[in-house]
Design a protein around this motif. Structure first.
Motif, PDB file in Angstrom:
ATOM      1  N   UNK A   1       0.886  -0.863   0.249  1.00 13.44           N
ATOM      2  CA  UNK A   1      -0.178   0.096  -0.171  1.00 13.44           C
ATOM      3  C   UNK A   1       0.663   1.188  -0.266  1.00 13.44           C
ATOM      4  N   UNK A   2       0.914   2.265  -1.415  1.00  9.45           N
ATOM      5  CA  UNK A   2       1.575   3.438  -1.152  1.00  9.45           C
ATOM      6  C   UNK A   2       0.819   4.868  -0.097  1.00  9.45           C
ATOM      7  N   UNK A   3       1.019   4.453   1.405  1.00 11.49           N
ATOM      8  CA  UNK A   3       0.629   4.965   2.474  1.00 11.49           C
ATOM      9  C   UNK A   3      -0.274   6.634   1.937  1.00 11.49           C
ATOM     10  N   UNK A   4       0.759   7.579   0.903  1.00  7.33           N
ATOM     11  CA  UNK A   4       0.213   8.884   0.687  1.00  7.33           C
ATOM     12  C   UNK A   4      -0.613   9.302  -0.010  1.00  7.33           C
TER      13      UNK A   4
ATOM     14  N   UNK B   1       1.507  -6.312  -5.600  1.00  6.45           N
ATOM     15  CA  UNK B   1       0.420  -6.223  -6.185  1.00  6.45           C
ATOM     16  C   UNK B   1       0.768  -4.645  -5.154  1.00  6.45           C
ATOM     17  N   UNK B   2       0.199  -3.130  -5.975  1.00  5.23           N
ATOM     18  CA  UNK B   2       0.981  -2.143  -5.169  1.00  5.23           C
ATOM     19  C   UNK B   2      -0.618  -1.291  -5.681  1.00  5.23           C
ATOM     20  N   UNK B   3      -0.711  -1.053  -4.577  1.00  8.02           N
ATOM     21  CA  UNK B   3      -2.457   0.468  -3.783  1.00  8.02           C
ATOM     22  C   UNK B   3      -2.194   1.436  -4.154  1.00  8.02           C
ATOM     23  N   UNK B   4      -2.668   2.144  -4.644  1.00 13.42           N
ATOM     24  CA  UNK B   4      -2.351   3.578  -4.691  1.00 13.42           C
ATOM     25  C   UNK B   4      -3.978   4.087  -4.253  1.00 13.42           C
ATOM     26  N   UNK B   5      -3.623   5.172  -3.317  1.00 11.53           N
ATOM     27  CA  UNK B   5      -5.549   6.308  -3.396  1.00 11.53           C
ATOM     28  C   UNK B   5      -5.085   7.415  -4.048  1.00 11.53           C
ATOM     29  N   UNK B   6      -6.111   8.118  -3.627  1.00 19.13           N
ATOM     30  CA  UNK B   6      -6.348   9.729  -3.786  1.00 19.13           C
ATOM     31  C   UNK B   6      -6.155  10.164  -2.807  1.00 19.13           C
ATOM     32  N   UNK B   7      -6.228  11.419  -2.539  1.00 18.48           N
ATOM     33  CA  UNK B   7      -6.777  12.492  -1.058  1.00 18.48           C
ATOM     34  C   UNK B   7      -7.965  12.159  -0.696  1.00 18.48           C
TER      35      UNK B   7
ATOM     36  N   UNK C   1      -9.345   9.483  -0.612  1.00 21.86           N
ATOM     37  CA  UNK C   1      -9.501   7.996  -0.224  1.00 21.86           C
ATOM     38  C   UNK C   1     -11.062   7.879  -0.913  1.00 21.86           C
ATOM     39  N   UNK C   2     -11.633   8.309  -1.829  1.00 21.29           N
ATOM     40  CA  UNK C   2     -12.530   7.536  -2.281  1.00 21.29           C
ATOM     41  C   UNK C   2     -12.563   6.670  -3.645  1.00 21.29           C
ATOM     42  N   UNK C   3     -11.064   6.449  -3.682  1.00 20.64           N
ATOM     43  CA  UNK C   3     -10.389   5.818  -5.527  1.00 20.64           C
ATOM     44  C   UNK C   3      -9.758   5.313  -4.500  1.00 20.64           C
ATOM     45  N   UNK C   4      -9.343   4.256  -5.318  1.00 22.55           N
ATOM     46  CA  UNK C   4      -8.118   3.244  -5.786  1.00 22.55           C
ATOM     47  C   UNK C   4      -7.960   2.356  -6.613  1.00 22.55           C
ATOM     48  N   UNK C   5      -6.451   2.773  -7.343  1.00 24.39           N
ATOM     49  CA  UNK C   5      -5.650   2.517  -8.432  1.00 24.39           C
ATOM     50  C   UNK C   5      -4.814   1.340  -8.352  1.00 24.39           C
ATOM     51  N   UNK C   6      -4.597  -0.313  -8.500  1.00 23.71           N
ATOM     52  CA  UNK C   6      -3.613  -1.125  -8.391  1.00 23.71           C
ATOM     53  C   UNK C   6      -2.937  -1.968  -9.958  1.00 23.71           C
ATOM     54  N   UNK C   7      -1.953  -2.037  -9.228  1.00 23.03           N
ATOM     55  CA  UNK C   7      -1.506  -1.865 -10.258  1.00 23.03           C
ATOM     56  C   UNK C   7       0.283  -3.314 -10.257  1.00 23.03           C
ATOM     57  N   UNK C   8       0.064  -3.891 -11.434  1.00 23.20           N
ATOM     58  CA  UNK C   8       0.762  -5.045 -11.297  1.00 23.20           C
ATOM     59  C   UNK C   8       1.631  -5.736 -12.210  1.00 23.20           C
TER      60      UNK C   8
ATOM     61  N   UNK D   1     -20.122   6.866  -2.245  1.00 24.80           N
ATOM     62  CA  UNK D   1     -20.639   7.104  -1.031  1.00 24.80           C
ATOM     63  C   UNK D   1     -20.180   7.261   0.937  1.00 24.80           C
ATOM     64  N   UNK D   2     -18.627   5.910   0.158  1.00 26.77           N
ATOM     65  CA  UNK D   2     -18.029   5.507   0.884  1.00 26.77           C
ATOM     66  C   UNK D   2     -16.491   5.610   0.875  1.00 26.77           C
ATOM     67  N   UNK D   3     -15.606   5.626   1.894  1.00 28.10           N
ATOM     68  CA  UNK D   3     -14.355   6.001   1.438  1.00 28.10           C
ATOM     69  C   UNK D   3     -13.788   4.253   1.874  1.00 28.10           C
ATOM     70  N   UNK D   4     -11.996   4.224   1.160  1.00 25.57           N
ATOM     71  CA  UNK D   4     -11.100   3.596   1.605  1.00 25.57           C
ATOM     72  C   UNK D   4     -10.808   3.610   3.340  1.00 25.57           C
ATOM     73  N   UNK D   5     -10.529   2.232   3.773  1.00 23.50           N
ATOM     74  CA  UNK D   5      -9.594   2.596   5.171  1.00 23.50           C
ATOM     75  C   UNK D   5      -8.483   2.257   4.769  1.00 23.50           C
TER      76      UNK D   5
END
Length: 86
Positions: free
Chosen positions: A16-19, A47-53, A55-62, A77-81
């Motif tokens: 998980x890329x935290x920023x 697998x690498x996971x990225x999120x936006x500021x 936290x309502x979108x996610x991109x996974x790269x591999x 309507x939700x946010x990623x933890x």
């Protein structure tokens, strides 16, 4: 019914890329983050996971066989933890 992203079920490692990341970045920009900021080889098949500021979108790269796979999910309507980061 719950929907899920579907990378390989036996993914050996997940990072998980935290920023938050600018989501205008394509697979090339995300692979550059993996290589330059994390010091990892983006072609190793993990697998690498990225999120936006917000936290309502996610991109996974591999890397799979002969090319990058990029998954994208946007929540209505939700946010990623997400650990750490901001």
């Amino acid at each position: 019914m719950k929907y899920r992203l579907r990378p390989h079920p036996r993914m050996p490692q997940i990072y998980l890329y935290r920023d938050p990341v600018d989501f205008r970045k394509s697979f090339r920009g995300l692979a550059a983050i993996v290589e330059q900021e994390l010091g990892h080889n983006p072609f190793e098949g993990v697998l690498y996971a990225f999120t936006n500021r917000r936290r309502d979108k996610i991109k996974l790269l591999y890397w799979e066989d002969n090319g990058f796979v990029l998954y994208y999910k946007s929540l209505a309507e939700e946010k990623f933890h997400w650990p750490g980061g901001e």
